[in-house]
Design an enzyme around this catalytic site. Structure first.
Site: not given
Ligand code: MN
Length: 759
Positions: A79, A103, A107-108, A170, A290
């Site tokens: 990811h 990133h 957080e994880d 992301d 259009d």
């Molecule tokens: Mn992510």
């Protein structure tokens, strides 16, 4: 206690789940290939060390994520790597690519920001920190008006625009892999993407990603409409043989012999933009002009775009009123091009004319600036971001092409957006204090408040809140109640009312007296005396039914306005009547049987025959509202004569109507209709709401008690659990007035766990 052998087993299990070195090397190789193909054009990029630095960040992140897996079963590191590839595609610099790889680490995983700072430097750490903070915010849906504010806050909270760009990358990757999530998650993410991220991508000029985000979201939110439009496009293309090649050839012919290069490329407009046009212009697919766009990108200068325009208008028939000059008047996000819509064999299509530079800017938005900035400035950092700041400022400008959201922006100029420690966004008026915030969450929180922390530090309760503040309310175990001088500090009427209410409840004796008098007069209206209530043998049962332990508690509740006398009486009317009959019988002995029924006061009945709608040539006919489009007062409507069920009312832009009206068989069955606004104002109307929630325990109860407290009558309620523990609830409310429907929709949206309310 675990035995050592168990622990060893667990350890080897983890090891088994670790992705193999070969797999990881393959993933890294894919990333480096993308990097070599499109090295960052930023002045701070050093090609010598680039690959090395990327590899370091990659190995660090893949080790940190260890055996974690994506929902599709692939190693988690795939990811962040995909996100990093998108960031490369956007021409961002090396720090941004490394931050993309890292990133989700803070957080994880157990890794802390300081470690990232030590290993990868302040720049990368700041970006990762920004991304971690954003990931903690929950954007509750169902509050349309807030989206623009939330987007602005995101930008304001983020000192570095690269954070927003990586966040969009992301989201693009998460949306591309959304099929692996539960249906409820899919709906939630799709709605959030449509509300927050697609408009952000648009504002940053990243059209390609905006389109992709919108189309994926629509596939989940409106799957039927999506495939219907897709199908109509296919049919349209079939009208001209070899459509794209033919038209591209015709355009190329018309711009022959010019002293610069022209690239011509045709495409179908993305499905969501067509869908939105059909809705906003109230038109069927066949009338949307259009559907197709052809782009002429020239190696020439700005004025030469106009030369091309002249050639095009010579060879094709332009549709009057469609020409737009975004070269002289760029859009607020910097977009430049000439647009004109022309006809060929009855098929309309848009032609966009632009230079190479405009094209790059339109495709990649602000990230394209890296390319053209290269070599101009010194050693990176602030100076490079001047254009970013200008872009952020452009958020303040209004785009006339924007949706209504933008128009609501002004309403929020005097408001601040603050966060709960859980990351929920609350809108407060400027100058609001922690006390206002506490009462905005719940009276209980306000009444037990002892102090507050803002961004982790204890502040005075008078502290004015700023956008982006994380506010935590410190509380005592018991509700000790507000202090009287809080009334001089607070800024919101909500806090004022709730504090007053608390003092009101404190004056219990007074409330009991008032409540008793009020209930007595209600009883009299229905032919009962107060004695028949307080002296009833069944008083304990009656109180139980009313939900109060003693008569005084019940009267006090009426006294401070917590419940209404009328509603309370309705709850126990049957019992009181029965008791009255019994006692009359007892008094009159054997003759009791011949006694007439005691008078029952008539319940107010409403004439529902017209339901607030006037229909051409029909008086008092049976009317129902079509479920497919749930028309609301103010919508343009049309009536359809059903076989045996009266007239069903559709919105004039309902796709079922549009389809059916094309069928000659239905001639004469469609009748013009209009709202009877006077009757709606007095009587209300019927409306259906669809509610999506992340939980199913007690949600129906929460909704019905909200309906009770707002005194809204409902005629049906149905709930379905969704597989992931959420619920889909549908209610039909009756006799509701337009303003109350707005209030009800908003209040349901604020219920815990509700993430979307549709009318
Ligand atoms: Mn992510």
């Amino acid at each position: 206690m675990k035995k050592t052998s168990d622990i060893n087993e667990t350890m080897s299990e983890i090891e088994e789940n670790l992705p193999s070195r070969e797999v990881l090397e393959q993933v890294l190789e894919g990333l480096l290939a993308a990097f070599r193909e499109m090295p960052p054009k930023s002045p701070i990029f050093d090609p010598e060390t680039g690959e090395q630095k990327l590899s370091e960040a990659f190995w660090f992140a893949s080790e940190a994520h260890g055996a974690q897996k994506r929902k599709d079963g692939s190693p988690y590191i795939t990811h962040p790597t995909s996100v990093a590839k998108l960031v490369i595609e956007m021409h961002l610099d090396e720090d941004a690519i490394r931050a993309a790889l890292l990133h989700d680490v803070v957080e994880d995983t157990a890794i802390e920001l300081d470690t990232i700072r030590k290993m990868f430097g302040d720049n990368v750490a700041e970006i990762v920190d920004g991304l971690t903070k954003i990931s903690k915010i929950h954007f509750s849906s169902g509050k349309q008006a807030q989206h623009e504010s939330v987007r602005k806050m995101l930008v304001a909270m983020t000192k570095d625009i690269r954070v927003i760009i990586i966040k969009i990358a992301d989201r693009v990757h998460n949306m591309r892999t959304l099929q692996f999530q539960s249906p409820a998650k899919q709906l939630e993410k799709a709605q959030e993407t449509l509300d927050i991220y697609a408009p952000l991508a648009h504002r940053l000029g990243m059209q390609k990603f905006k389109w992709e985000l919108e189309d994926i979201s629509m596939r989940y939110l409106h799957p039927e409409q999506y495939s219907e439009i897709e199908q109509s496009i296919k049919e349209k293309i079939a009208e001209i043989p070899d459509f794209f090649n033919t038209v591209e050839g015709l355009i190329e012919d018309s711009v022959q012999g010019l002293p610069f290069e022209c690239r011509v490329k045709g495409r179908t407009k993305h499905v969501y933009s067509i869908y939105r046009k059909m809705l906003s212009q109230n038109k069927p697919f066949s009338e949307i002009l259009d559907i197709f766009a052809f782009r002429i990108v020239i190696s020439g200068t700005d004025p030469e775009c106009f030369t091309i325009l002249g050639r095009i208008h010579n060879s094709f028939r332009p549709i009057p009123g469609t020409f737009k000059d975004y070269i002289s008047y760029p859009k607020p996000n910097g977009y430049q091009s000439l647009h004109t819509t022309v006809l060929k064999n009855g098929v309309p299509f848009e032609i966009q004319i632009r230079t190479e530079e405009m094209d790059a800017a339109a495709e990649q938005g602000i990230s394209a600036h890296w390319k053209y900035k290269a070599g101009v400035t010194k050693s990176g950092d602030e100076a490079d971001y001047a254009w970013v700041r200008r872009l952020v400022e452009s958020f303040e400008e209004e785009d006339p092409d924007e949706s209504i959201d933008t128009l609501k922006m002004d309403m929020f100029s005097d408001q601040v957006l603050v966060l709960t420690p859980q990351g929920d966004v609350r809108i407060m008026p400027t100058g609001a204090t922690p006390i206002d915030f506490a009462y905005a969450i719940h009276s209980k929180i306000g009444n037990s408040m002892t102090g507050a922390k803002v961004n982790g530090a204890i502040v005075s309760i008078r502290h004015p809140l700023k956008s982006g503040d994380i506010v935590e309310i410190l509380r005592s175990k018991t509700e000790k109640g507000p202090s009287r001088d809080w009334l001089n500090i607070i800024k919101t009427s909500e806090a004022r009312n709730k504090i007053r209410l608390w003092f009101k409840q404190e004056r219990r004796e007074e409330n009991i007296t008032h409540g008793k008098a009020s209930f007595e007069s209600e009883l009299k209206k229905s032919g009962f005396s107060l004695q028949e209530f307080t002296g009833a043998d069944a008083l304990p049962e009656l109180l139980k039914k009313l939900g109060y332990p003693t008569a005084d508690d019940f009267f006090a509740a009426i006294g401070y306005g917590g419940i209404s006398s009328q509603r309370s009486l309705n709850k126990i009317r049957e019992e009181l009547l029965a008791a009255k009959k019994e006692s009359l019988k007892a008094q009159l002995g054997a003759h009791g049987a011949d006694l007439p029924e005691p008078p029952v006061p008539p319940k107010p009945r409403k004439n529902r025959s017209s339901m607030g709608v006037i229909i051409e040539g029909q008086d008092d006919c049976l009317v129902k509202f079509a479920k497919c489009c749930s028309p609301l007062p103010g919508d343009e409507i049309i009536g359809f004569t059903t076989r045996g069920f009266g007239v069903s009312i559709h919105r004039a832009d309902c796709k079922n109507y549009i389809k059916s009206a094309q069928n000659a068989e239905n001639n004469g069955r469609w009748l013009s209709a209009a709202w009877d606004m006077d009757s709606i104002k007095n009587e209300g109307f019927t409306a259906a709401l669809k509610i999506f929630s992340m939980r199913n325990d007690g949600i129906v109860n929460d909704i019905t008690s909200l309906l009770r407290s707002l005194k809204v009558r409902y005629v049906s309620i149905a709930a379905k659990d969704t597989p992931d523990g959420g619920a889909f609830t549908e209610i039909t409310v009756a006799d509701i007035k337009p303003e109350m429907l707005d209030t009800l929709t908003r209040r349901i949206g604020e219920l815990d766990g509700v993430y979307r309310v549709d009318r």
